[in-house]
Motif scaffolding. Structure first.
Motif, PDB file in Angstrom:
ATOM      1  N   GLY A   1       2.470 -50.172  -1.356  1.00  0.00           N
ATOM      2  CA  GLY A   1       1.159 -50.250  -0.738  1.00  0.00           C
ATOM      3  C   GLY A   1      -0.006 -50.433  -1.675  1.00  0.00           C
ATOM      4  O   GLY A   1      -1.149 -50.393  -1.242  1.00  0.00           O
TER       5      GLY A   1
ATOM      6  N   ARG B   1       2.347 -47.873   7.339  1.00  0.00           N
ATOM      7  CA  ARG B   1       1.075 -48.355   6.825  1.00  0.00           C
ATOM      8  C   ARG B   1       0.310 -47.194   6.206  1.00  0.00           C
ATOM      9  O   ARG B   1       0.654 -46.029   6.432  1.00  0.00           O
TER      10      ARG B   1
ATOM     11  N   PHE C   1       2.106 -51.212   5.005  1.00  0.00           N
ATOM     12  CA  PHE C   1       2.551 -50.611   3.752  1.00  0.00           C
ATOM     13  C   PHE C   1       3.302 -51.617   2.879  1.00  0.00           C
ATOM     14  O   PHE C   1       3.126 -51.673   1.679  1.00  0.00           O
TER      15      PHE C   1
END
Length: 218
Positions: free
Chosen positions: A19, A171, A179
């Motif tokens: 991420g 995410r 992510f």
């Protein structure tokens, strides 16, 4: 889990692969929260609280050093010292072939490895009985979903999650993207004015003005 030992990378490194800097900063803040080293203040700010924990890693130590004054998590991602710490964290990842050119993006093999780790270490069903290492690995691999399950109040108070965010995708709200998709913010960390040094400083003055309470437990 004992997953951190099995994987061989620190949680913030795993998060960085998947991420980018927002994810790495998120994991570092969770680590500091679990150690009781940060407390929350008004308008989603955080600041250092109490003495620096023993054995703190360089990345988490740099994040803590930046919190001598209240900052939000988003401000931390853009802080010159944090950007330098991100650049240094990239070095062993690149040496292991997990970051490729141009712009040191994660390789296809790195993305597959993160996905493999996610499948091997699924999101815990409950938070009871998890160690701090378990919690950090879950956040590194599962992002918002782990934050909402394991640290819901801390995540909301600090803006690490946002109300109404999708629950069915991996995410990080801090990164505003999925992510497993590399973010432009990571490219920004490759160059720029890095500012001052990254050394730790012994004890930290505690307390955000009008703060909302310390860390350690959610």
């Amino acid at each position: 889990m004992d997953g951190v030992t099995e994987i061989g990378w620190e949680p913030h490194q795993i998060a960085l692969l998947g991420g980018g800097p927002p994810a790495a900063v998120t994991v570092a803040l969770v680590a500091l929260h679990l150690l009781g080293a940060v407390e929350t203040g008004p308008r989603r700010t955080l600041c250092a609280a109490g003495p620096e924990p023993e054995g703190l890693g360089p990345f988490e130590g740099t994040v803590l050093d930046c919190l001598h004054e209240p900052l939000t998590a988003r401000e931390l991602v853009r802080h010159p010292d944090v950007r330098l710490a991100v650049a240094l964290t990239r070095i062993p990842l690149a040496e292991d072939g997990l970051l490729g050119h141009p712009r040191l993006r994660p390789t296809r093999g790195a993305r597959r490895r993160v996905e493999f780790w996610r499948e091997r270490h699924p999101l815990p069903a409950v938070r009871h009985g998890l160690t701090d290492d378990d919690t950090l690995l879950a956040v590194a691999l599962h992002g918002d979903a782990a934050l909402r399950l394991l640290l819901p109040r801390f995540a909301l108070r600090t803006g690490l999650t946002t109300p109404g965010a999708p629950a069915d995708s991996v995410r990080f709200s801090l990164g505003r993207g999925r992510f497993l998709r590399w973010r432009d913010e990571y490219e920004d960390s490759v160059s720029g004015d890095w500012g001052g040094g990254t050394g730790h400083h012994g004890d930290h003055a505690g307390g955000c003005a009008s703060g909302g309470g310390g860390g350690g437990s959610d």
